[in-house]
Design a protein around this motif. Structure first.
Motif, PDB file in Angstrom:
ATOM      1  N   TYR A 112      34.105 -15.661 134.616  1.00 44.12           N
ATOM      2  CA  TYR A 112      33.987 -16.187 133.256  1.00 44.12           C
ATOM      3  C   TYR A 112      35.360 -16.192 132.608  1.00 44.12           C
ATOM      4  N   ASP A 113      35.520 -17.075 131.630  1.00 45.72           N
ATOM      5  CA  ASP A 113      36.701 -17.019 130.784  1.00 45.72           C
ATOM      6  C   ASP A 113      36.614 -15.681 130.059  1.00 45.72           C
ATOM      7  N   ILE A 161      33.169 -19.940 135.147  1.00 48.18           N
ATOM      8  CA  ILE A 161      34.169 -20.536 136.034  1.00 48.18           C
ATOM      9  C   ILE A 161      33.578 -20.502 137.434  1.00 48.18           C
ATOM     10  N   ARG A 162      33.500 -21.637 138.096  1.00 49.76           N
ATOM     11  CA  ARG A 162      32.928 -21.688 139.445  1.00 49.76           C
ATOM     12  C   ARG A 162      33.903 -21.066 140.443  1.00 49.76           C
ATOM     13  N   VAL A 163      33.374 -20.138 141.250  1.00 53.15           N
ATOM     14  CA  VAL A 163      34.198 -19.465 142.256  1.00 53.15           C
ATOM     15  C   VAL A 163      33.448 -19.389 143.577  1.00 53.15           C
ATOM     16  N   GLU A 164      34.218 -19.152 144.638  1.00 53.01           N
ATOM     17  CA  GLU A 164      33.671 -18.896 145.967  1.00 53.01           C
ATOM     18  C   GLU A 164      34.634 -17.957 146.679  1.00 53.01           C
ATOM     19  N   VAL A 165      34.199 -17.425 147.812  1.00 56.98           N
ATOM     20  CA  VAL A 165      35.053 -16.544 148.602  1.00 56.98           C
ATOM     21  C   VAL A 165      35.599 -17.342 149.784  1.00 56.98           C
ATOM     22  N   GLY A 168      38.802 -14.059 152.332  1.00 54.22           N
ATOM     23  CA  GLY A 168      38.864 -12.731 151.749  1.00 54.22           C
ATOM     24  C   GLY A 168      39.296 -12.724 150.294  1.00 54.22           C
ATOM     25  N   TYR A 169      39.416 -13.890 149.686  1.00 56.55           N
ATOM     26  CA  TYR A 169      39.834 -14.003 148.296  1.00 56.55           C
ATOM     27  C   TYR A 169      38.759 -14.738 147.482  1.00 56.55           C
ATOM     28  N   VAL A 170      38.616 -14.325 146.223  1.00 50.74           N
ATOM     29  CA  VAL A 170      37.781 -15.059 145.293  1.00 50.74           C
ATOM     30  C   VAL A 170      38.675 -16.181 144.750  1.00 50.74           C
ATOM     31  N   VAL A 171      38.228 -17.426 144.954  1.00 51.89           N
ATOM     32  CA  VAL A 171      39.028 -18.590 144.569  1.00 51.89           C
ATOM     33  C   VAL A 171      38.232 -19.475 143.620  1.00 51.89           C
ATOM     34  N   ARG A 172      38.952 -20.246 142.823  1.00 48.55           N
ATOM     35  CA  ARG A 172      38.284 -21.252 141.991  1.00 48.55           C
ATOM     36  C   ARG A 172      37.714 -22.311 142.910  1.00 48.55           C
ATOM     37  N   ALA A 173      36.459 -22.674 142.636  1.00 52.49           N
ATOM     38  CA  ALA A 173      35.791 -23.677 143.488  1.00 52.49           C
ATOM     39  C   ALA A 173      36.094 -25.076 142.988  1.00 52.49           C
TER      40      ALA A 173
END
Length: 173
Positions: A112-113, A161-165, A168-173
């Motif tokens: 989230y922001d 904020i849309r994210v994915e893994v 091994g990192y949480v990244v912006r999707a």
């Protein structure tokens, strides 16, 4: 009546001890701020190892990457927010001073922001499985599940904020 300068050895000794102690403390603090690289030949010293250090996802800043990846270390994705291992299960972290990344259940990540919609204060990450995100300034509360507003002066919930893994990192999707 003349003013007499009286030598007080106890006061002088106490002052000298205080100053020397403060100087020693300053040196100790500066010594702790030394470089991150181990000294060459640290293999035989206590706590040292002759084997090369394995890359770690915990600790360190993945954004300090200067573009060179020596020795097969994993590349940090350009849109990475944080290493997945740095986000506690049932808790969260603030990254890049503006994004709250949380892991409500093992392997599930949300972001989230981090700015409260009320006055822009950065919200506190949840911890220990708490289902509520709270703003420390005026106590607005938001649901971990979807960022929606629970109570407080905030006019709306947190922006998702849309994210994915990835890698091994949480990244912006």
């Amino acid at each position: 009546m003349p003013v007499e300068d009286i030598f007080k050895p106890c006061a002088t000794a106490a002052r000298r001890t205080l100053l020397l102690g403060a100087g020693a403390m300053g040196i100790a603090v500066l010594a702790g701020c030394g470089g991150d690289e181990p000294a060459p030949g640290a293999g035989g010293q206590p706590g040292g190892s002759s084997a090369p250090a394995a890359p770690s996802t915990a600790g360190g800043n993945p954004f300090d990457d200067t573009g060179s990846s020596g020795g097969g270390e994993p590349q940090v994705p350009s849109n990475a927010l944080v290493a997945a291992g740095e986000v506690p299960v049932g808790g969260g972290v603030i990254v890049k001073d503006t994004v709250l990344v949380i892991q409500p259940a093992k392997g599930t990540f949300k972001a989230y922001d981090a700015a409260c919609p009320h006055e822009g204060a950065i919200v506190d990450p949840p911890f220990d499985g708490n289902p509520i995100i709270q703003c420390p300034r005026h106590n607005s509360k938001f649901k971990v599940a979807d960022g929606s507003r629970v109570e407080g002066p905030a006019p709306r919930g947190l922006k998702g904020i849309r994210v994915e893994v990835r890698g091994g990192y949480v990244v912006r999707a």
